[in-house]
Design a protein around this motif. Structure first.
Motif, PDB file in Angstrom:
ATOM      1  N   PRO A 101       7.757  -6.228   1.513  1.00  0.00           N
ATOM      2  CA  PRO A 101       7.398  -7.448   2.240  1.00  0.00           C
ATOM      3  C   PRO A 101       8.629  -8.272   2.583  1.00  0.00           C
ATOM      4  O   PRO A 101       9.670  -8.176   1.923  1.00  0.00           O
ATOM      5  CB  PRO A 101       6.515  -8.218   1.236  1.00  0.00           C
ATOM      6  N   GLU A 105       6.466 -13.410   2.987  1.00  0.00           N
ATOM      7  CA  GLU A 105       5.162 -12.806   2.726  1.00  0.00           C
ATOM      8  C   GLU A 105       4.972 -12.409   1.265  1.00  0.00           C
ATOM      9  O   GLU A 105       3.888 -12.053   0.852  1.00  0.00           O
ATOM     10  CB  GLU A 105       4.977 -11.547   3.589  1.00  0.00           C
ATOM     11  N   GLN A 262      -2.847  -8.486  11.024  1.00  0.00           N
ATOM     12  CA  GLN A 262      -1.920  -9.605  10.985  1.00  0.00           C
ATOM     13  C   GLN A 262      -0.485  -9.122  11.171  1.00  0.00           C
ATOM     14  O   GLN A 262      -0.117  -8.051  10.691  1.00  0.00           O
ATOM     15  CB  GLN A 262      -2.037 -10.362   9.658  1.00  0.00           C
ATOM     16  N   GLU A 263       0.304  -9.930  11.871  1.00  0.00           N
ATOM     17  CA  GLU A 263       1.720  -9.624  12.051  1.00  0.00           C
ATOM     18  C   GLU A 263       2.482 -10.056  10.805  1.00  0.00           C
ATOM     19  O   GLU A 263       2.344 -11.174  10.333  1.00  0.00           O
ATOM     20  CB  GLU A 263       2.259 -10.372  13.270  1.00  0.00           C
ATOM     21  N   ARG A 264       3.287  -9.143  10.276  1.00  0.00           N
ATOM     22  CA  ARG A 264       4.044  -9.426   9.053  1.00  0.00           C
ATOM     23  C   ARG A 264       5.425  -8.779   9.159  1.00  0.00           C
ATOM     24  O   ARG A 264       5.652  -7.869   9.958  1.00  0.00           O
ATOM     25  CB  ARG A 264       3.324  -8.862   7.813  1.00  0.00           C
ATOM     26  N   THR A 265       6.335  -9.230   8.324  1.00  0.00           N
ATOM     27  CA  THR A 265       7.637  -8.583   8.209  1.00  0.00           C
ATOM     28  C   THR A 265       7.516  -7.428   7.224  1.00  0.00           C
ATOM     29  O   THR A 265       7.120  -7.619   6.073  1.00  0.00           O
ATOM     30  CB  THR A 265       8.710  -9.569   7.724  1.00  0.00           C
ATOM     31  N   THR A 270       9.508  -6.325  12.267  1.00  0.00           N
ATOM     32  CA  THR A 270       8.145  -6.740  12.570  1.00  0.00           C
ATOM     33  C   THR A 270       7.183  -5.578  12.353  1.00  0.00           C
ATOM     34  O   THR A 270       7.394  -4.478  12.870  1.00  0.00           O
ATOM     35  CB  THR A 270       8.031  -7.222  14.021  1.00  0.00           C
ATOM     36  N   THR A 273      -0.216  -5.720   9.059  1.00  0.00           N
ATOM     37  CA  THR A 273      -1.047  -5.397   7.902  1.00  0.00           C
ATOM     38  C   THR A 273      -2.501  -5.422   8.334  1.00  0.00           C
ATOM     39  O   THR A 273      -2.874  -6.120   9.278  1.00  0.00           O
ATOM     40  CB  THR A 273      -0.857  -6.400   6.741  1.00  0.00           C
ATOM     41  N   THR A 280      -5.092  -7.041   1.471  1.00  0.00           N
ATOM     42  CA  THR A 280      -4.335  -6.105   2.285  1.00  0.00           C
ATOM     43  C   THR A 280      -4.683  -4.676   1.890  1.00  0.00           C
ATOM     44  O   THR A 280      -4.506  -4.293   0.730  1.00  0.00           O
ATOM     45  CB  THR A 280      -2.824  -6.337   2.135  1.00  0.00           C
ATOM     46  N   TRP A 308       1.843  -6.629  -1.976  1.00  0.00           N
ATOM     47  CA  TRP A 308       1.140  -7.296  -0.888  1.00  0.00           C
ATOM     48  C   TRP A 308      -0.211  -7.837  -1.327  1.00  0.00           C
ATOM     49  O   TRP A 308      -0.841  -8.615  -0.581  1.00  0.00           O
ATOM     50  CB  TRP A 308       0.900  -6.306   0.255  1.00  0.00           C
TER      51      TRP A 308
END
Length: 313
Positions: A101, A105, A262-265, A270, A273, A280, A308
């Motif tokens: 993550p 996050e 969802q957009e996550r690192t 980029t 999830t 998650t 996560w």
């Protein structure tokens, strides 16, 4: 493992602050070598256990404790890498490195305790991208150790030779071979902003179940790989072809209507999830070349999703 941030700890052990301050680097080395944050934590814990198993006199005889700790951690990783191939042969389905993550996050097990955050101790750069780690996993253990320690952490080959049991010249060759493998395996990186925009467009097309838009974002020869670890259902083999991937994803969205994307690192880049009931259940990492997605890695193995999903206490 206590940290030097605790009051009075430095007075009990003056050398503790210097030793624990390098925990971030040790985690970074071990994660890159093993592709698993959980295993990296275990390696670092074992490394510190070996340090504190020595007497104070023995510790004082070590002129460079940090170099000693790195050497021990790297040797433990080398042993684990040697046995990992046998474990991978028994692994059910495809094996993908554990997704990391981004710091924002990360869900800490201890609310408010930033020292407990392993992700914060891994320097996030290109050398933790999923594409990079996947290529590393195809190398021999000695190649991986020589390359990571020299090219990423700038350790001299003389020191690396003591870890892998080879001559400095041999270690130089190992790193060179690893470098060539990376060069031939990786596509030219797209700018971060462009890559993020493509993943964002992919998310929107997936949510809209727009097959044509997904096909337009995927390279014709794109590959999607899923890792369920035998613990959850996942495609047993990679899905080949942009159209086939697009149809699979739209079908999946139809079969799991309560899934939210969802957009996550993910590994410093980029990613996305998938969540169900706020939990998650999958993490997606992407490789982008030009304006098309060439590879998707989907990690669904719950064991690899603990960072996560662990609820904040």
């Amino acid at each position: 493992m206590n940290t030097s941030s605790e009051p009075g700890l430095d007075r009990l052990d003056p050398g503790l602050s210097a030793i624990t301050s390098e925990r971030r680097q040790l985690i970074g080395v071990a994660y890159r070598l093993l592709g698993s944050l959980a295993d990296a934590e275990d390696v670092v814990q074992e490394t510190y256990a070996r340090w504190y198993a020595m007497s104070r006199e023995q510790q004082k005889e070590i002129n460079h404790p940090i170099a000693w700790l790195t050497k021990v951690a790297s040797r433990i990783c080398l042993d684990l890498l040697g046995s990992a191939r046998a474990r991978r042969e028994r692994y059910v389905g495809e094996w993908i490195p554990e997704p990391l993550p981004g710091r924002s996050e990360w869900i800490s097990e201890r609310s408010g305790d930033t020292t407990a955050d392993p992700a914060d101790r891994v320097t996030l750069d290109e050398s933790v991208s999923m594409a990079f780690l996947v290529v590393l996993d195809s190398m021999t253990p000695a190649q991986r150790v020589a390359f990571i320690l020299h090219d990423v952490f700038r350790y001299p080959f003389a020191d690396i030779a003591e870890i892998v049991g080879r001559t400095p010249a041999a270690c130089r060759q190992l790193a060179s071979s690893a470098r060539r493998r990376l060069h031939t395996s990786q596509t030219p990186a797209s700018p971060a902003a462009q890559r993020a925009g493509i993943v964002r467009d992919f998310k929107q097309a997936w949510e809209a179940k727009d097959i044509d838009a997904l096909i337009g974002l995927l390279a014709p020869d794109a590959t999607a790989i899923g890792d369920g670890g035998g613990l959850v259902s996942a495609e047993p083999r990679p899905i080949e072809g942009g159209e086939q991937i697009a149809r699979y994803l739209v079908d999946l969205a139809g079969r799991v209507p309560d899934m939210t994307i969802q957009e996550r690192t993910v590994n410093a880049q980029t990613g996305l999830t998938a969540q169900q009931d706020g939990v998650t259940v999958a993490v997606f990492a992407f490789d982008v070349a030009g304006d098309r997605i060439t590879r998707i890695w989907a990690v669904r193995n719950p064991e690899k999703l603990r960072p996560w999903t662990t609820p904040t206490v």
